[in-house]
Design an enzyme around this catalytic site. Structure first.
Site, PDB file in Angstrom:
ATOM      1  N   GLU A  76       0.846  -1.204   0.000  1.00 11.38           N
ATOM      2  CA  GLU A  76       0.000   0.000   0.000  1.00 11.38           C
ATOM      3  C   GLU A  76       0.883   1.256   0.000  1.00 11.38           C
ATOM      4  OE1 GLU A  76      -1.492   2.800   3.120  1.00 11.38           O
ATOM      5  OE2 GLU A  76      -2.339   0.847   3.682  1.00 11.38           O
ATOM      6  N   HIS A  77       1.918   1.275   0.837  1.00  8.07           N
ATOM      7  CA  HIS A  77       2.846   2.416   0.847  1.00  8.07           C
ATOM      8  C   HIS A  77       3.569   2.553  -0.496  1.00  8.07           C
ATOM      9  CE1 HIS A  77       3.461   3.643   5.258  1.00  8.07           C
ATOM     10  NE2 HIS A  77       2.411   2.848   5.252  1.00  8.07           N
ATOM     11  N   GLU A 153       6.282   3.331  11.664  1.00 11.10           N
ATOM     12  CA  GLU A 153       4.828   3.289  11.846  1.00 11.10           C
ATOM     13  C   GLU A 153       4.476   2.239  12.903  1.00 11.10           C
ATOM     14  OE1 GLU A 153       2.535   2.711   8.282  1.00 11.10           O
ATOM     15  OE2 GLU A 153       0.641   2.636   9.375  1.00 11.10           O
TER      16      GLU A 153
END
Lengths: 448, 437
Positions: A76-77, A153
């Site tokens: 996704e990143h 994160e």
């Protein structure tokens, strides 16, 4: 944990039941499928010249191969990096230069990308989103840097939070066989080894129009969306090798499980229990509806059974709650939590919690409370229409988690049809400690 | 798992370019004014009330009184105890939220058209006739104390408290409005009554309503809802005069990732240079993925999940703040990069392309904000709190567009102050000793 899913967690939308202005109350939803298998949902709201454009993939962390936990989220990143036609970062830069905002999120059952822009920019968003569905070009140096970002994160969301570490351990104990026991962000020791091959394998396997749902919500008509989608997404061929979504299933749980997590950073201990529970299934949402109402009855707010008993009639707890979300592709959980008052041990808190549950199974549901809850559920349909983003989110989640548009629209009626007997049957089915995990979160220095 | 979480602190001039909303000013027969946007699409109304002053009007030795009082507004009113009040509210499916900040006590209500009068009457009782029953006080006090104890072990809370103490001296902004275990434990029912009288008065009210309600209906509602409040409340605190010593303050706390707050003096909304500073902040760290700090600290070096800056224009102080979090062994590098970017921006300014991109984003995104009853009600009550004219939304983008490259770069030189830039780091940072300028 997830900004959008949390917002959409509550209640369903759909038809108005018995409120005063049914004519103006329906949301306008249109559903169709492109020739290449891409589902399209259009939700009209013409109050502001804004549109939300989302593409959801039926691929989340629970679809990852063993050993590569976190790859769905890492990909996704990486989707914001280079493609055949765009520079790294150009996607978001273009959205911003058009006055829009973009982001993405990953969960167990889905990965979704969205932009919020002026209506006349919708075609540009589709053009770019279609491009990165098939044209991603990953660079090893960028992968190495972005991997540091997801590690930070994880530090921020999990390592710095004893409650998150506790939840991670508890989920791992809850699921013996299913990937819901593995954190979405990944286990740290596997995250540090994720590489280009892992990312591309996941991308090639799952990112295709026949595994995606386009959701467009806002000041737009279905015909406009149909034409733009045919132009931008229509030419992308379906992936003929898209695998069937089969996951390992949980064996029956026959023994109670318990964990204690200690951390010096815990100031407020609590006890939390999760019971394995059925989810909403297409065409069969009745049990999930009863469980949804059961959570409201037991542990939602000041007037709930747990709050009455543990915060008002006694002062055992400073906070109590019960939680259930039926939005899940596979078996989900029904959760209860008790935060004890100063001077009350976790053992005492848990005993009091069990006492409340036992009493509830004997006493049944208060009719007036059930009526208030149904009134709130009806009203929630009205309030929810104020936020078209959350409606878009609801359909995206449903369609990636085994439900249909019809199921979403049937849900309010099914909730309203739940009887006190249904709630008690659901309670008797789910509130069984043999199919539960009970966890204590404690400070290191405390002994109880 | 979001790619990153957008900051909740969009502090600034948050309102529409040429949004297609029409705001009416409504004055009730009793003289209370409100801003209204009528929209009969959905049968409910969103109502926002602000009482200017909030927790900053309370005496220092009663810190936490306004917060506890606010939390008790929904815990019994009129002839209803806490449970009876909650049942009545739930039965109407109304939503009432009460909150307090340093600058305002806020009430956010949403209610259905079909039972509006009953909902408003219930809300009125909570504002005018809260009971503050002994049972409720003790129950909610225990919740506040539990939160305070948790804050003592939460790196984010520790950082906020240390930063505010460092910057705001003896102003109320220097301490948490939640109070301390000591002050909250000592609060009496009389203190709560005093806090109620001090904060909730007609001389400090701003109101907005959006949704399924007419001007005449709103006028009547305002009088019945707020007309019985006292005319005046406590006086406002003076200016905070924030002081930024520069350097790094380290708070040792055993956790893997250091949490960092940083800041320097800010710029007031009334200042002619405000929009230039606003654009500058957008380019520096306010603009999400596109900002310089996000590019340098996250995208190029992978030192953090997110870094943000914001101009905070509060009633009694203007600050330019920011936040970042990095693993203990990497946070020193993050701080170094932030300092370098701050100095580079001050010395070199921005490029014409950066300015153009910022303007395009800021003016394009502005009208997109006005997209729901609840959202619009929030925005337009905020405009009143800032003293904006009712047509502000129509002129705001012109103000952004009027800023020149020379303006931005002059403000960069004059306002950005690398020597004043002060850091508070909570964690166990490696290679980052206590320093001061």
């Amino acid at each position: 944990m997830f900004r959008l899913t949390a917002a959409a967690m509550s209640l369903a939308l759909g038809l108005m039941l018995g409120l005063s202005r049914p004519a103006s109350a329906d949301e306008q939803v249109t559903h169709f499928t492109l020739d290449n298998g891409m589902d399209v949902v259009v939700i009209e709201d013409h109050r502001a010249p804004v549109v939300v454009h989302m593409v959801w993939y039926r691929a989340g962390s629970a679809d990852e191969p063993a050993g590569a936990s976190g790859i769905a989220h890492f990909l996704e990143h990486l989707m914001f990096k280079r493609t055949e036609t765009m520079e790294s970062g150009e996607f978001s830069r273009t959205v911003a230069r058009n006055g829009g905002q973009d982001n993405a999120f990953t969960s167990y059952d889905y990965t979704a990308y969205f932009q919020r822009v002026a209506t006349d920019r919708l075609g540009l968003m589709m053009q770019m989103e279609a491009d990165r569905m098939v044209n991603l070009r990953l660079d090893d140096a960028e992968i190495a840097t972005e991997r540091e970002v997801i590690i930070e994160e994880r530090n921020q969301r999990v390592e710095n939070s004893p409650a998150a570490l506790f939840r991670e351990q508890k989920d791992a104990v809850q699921y013996l066989n299913h990937r819901y026991g593995v954190p979405i962000i990944g286990w740290r020791h596997e995250m540090v080894a994720l590489d280009r091959d892992d990312a591309l394998a996941f991308y090639d396997r799952f990112y295709a129009p026949n595994n995606a749902i386009l959701v467009v919500a806002g000041d737009v008509t279905p015909d406009e969306v149909r034409a733009l989608a045919a132009t931008h997404y229509g030419p992308i061929p379906a992936n003929p090798d898209l695998p069937e979504r089969l996951r390992p299933t949980e064996p029956p749980q026959t023994a109670e499980r318990r964990i204690t997590y200690r951390d010096a950073r815990v100031a407020q201990p609590y006890v939390s229990r999760s019971y394995l529970a059925p989810e909403r299934d297409s065409g069969a949402q009745e049990t999930a509806a009863a469980l949804t109402i059961l959570a409201e009855v037991l542990g939602s707010g000041t007037t709930s059974v747990m709050a009455e008993a543990l915060q008002f009639d006694s002062q055992i707890a400073t906070f109590t709650g019960a939680f259930y979300s039926g939005m899940s592709l596979d078996r989900t959980t029904f959760d209860v939590v008790v935060v004890p008052s100063e001077g009350v041990t976790l053992e005492e808190a848990e005993a009091a919690m069990d006492g409340v549950l036992v009493d509830f199974l004997q006493n049944g549901v208060d009719a007036a409370q059930l009526e208030r809850i149904k009134m709130q559920l009806r009203a929630a349909q009205i309030y929810a229409r104020d936020d078209v983003d959350s409606i878009a989110n609801r359909y995206g989640r449903a369609l990636t988690q085994g439900l249909t548009v019809q199921d979403v629209q049937d849900w309010p009626k099914i909730l309203q049809a739940v009887t006190a007997d249904d709630v008690m049957a659901a309670a008797r089915m789910v509130l069984d400690r043999r199919q539960a995990v009970t966890g204590w979160l404690m400070a290191e220095e405390v002994t109880q | 798992m979001m790619r990153f979480i957008l900051p909740l602190l969009l502090t600034l001039a948050a309102l529409p370019v040429r949004a297609a909303i029409e705001i009416q000013e409504v004055t009730s027969p009793g003289g209370i004014t409100a801003w209204l946007v009528e929209d009969h699409t959905i049968p409910f109304t969103a109502l926002e009330i602000r009482f200017r002053g909030g927790a900053s009007v309370e005496p220092a030795d009663k810190r936490g009184a306004t917060n506890l009082m606010t939390a008790l507004l929904e815990e019994g009113a009129g002839d209803m105890d806490a449970r009876a009040f909650a049942r009545a509210r739930d039965g109407l499916a109304a939503s009432f939220r009460y909150g307090v900040s340093d600058d305002a006590l806020s009430v956010s209500a949403q209610f259905l058209t079909e039972n509006r009068d009953a909902a408003v009457d219930l809300l009125r009782q909570s504002l005018i006739q809260p009971r503050f029953d002994a049972e409720a006080i003790e129950r909610v006090r225990a919740q506040v104390l539990s939160g305070l104890r948790s804050d003592e072990k939460d790196p984010q809370s520790i950082a906020t408290r240390r930063f505010d103490a460092l910057v705001f001296g003896d102003h109320p902004y220097a301490t948490s409005l939640d109070g301390t275990v000591e002050t909250v434990t000592a609060l009496t029912r009389d203190d709560l009554l005093a806090a109620h009288a001090a904060t909730m008065a007609r001389d400090r009210i701003h109101v907005s309503a959006v949704g399924d309600i007419t001007a005449a209906e709103l006028g009547a509602l305002l009088d019945s809802l707020l007309g019985e409040l006292p005319a005046t409340g406590a006086s406002m605190p003076g200016p905070a005069d924030p002081a930024f010593p520069g350097g790094v303050t380290v708070v040792d706390f055993p956790t893997p990732q250091s949490v960092v707050l940083f800041g320097q003096p800010g710029v007031a909304q009334e200042d002619p240079d405000f929009f230039a500073a606003f654009i500058l902040d957008h380019i520096l760290g306010g603009g999400g993925f596109e900002s310089r700090l996000m590019t340098e600290v996250r995208e190029k070096r992978g030192l953090t999940y997110g870094i943000y800056t914001y101009l905070a224009d509060r009633d009694h102080a203007q600050t330019w703040g920011g936040s970042v979090a990095s693993a203990n062994d990497r946070v020193a590098e993050a701080v170094e990069v932030i300092r370098a970017e701050w100095a580079r921006l001050q010395a070199e300014g921005v490029t014409a392309a950066e300015l153009e991109n910022a303007k395009t984003y800021l003016t394009g995104a502005y009208p997109l904000r006005f997209d729901g009853n609840g959202t619009i009600a929030n925005i337009i009550v905020g405009m009143q709190m800032r003293g904006f004219p009712i047509d502000y939304a129509a002129t705001r983008n012109d103000k952004v567009n009027a800023v020149t490259l020379a303006d931005v770069n002059r403000v960069a030189r004059e306002v950005l102050d690398p020597a004043a830039l002060s850091f508070v780091v909570v964690g166990q940072p490696e290679g980052l000793g206590e320093t001061s300028n």
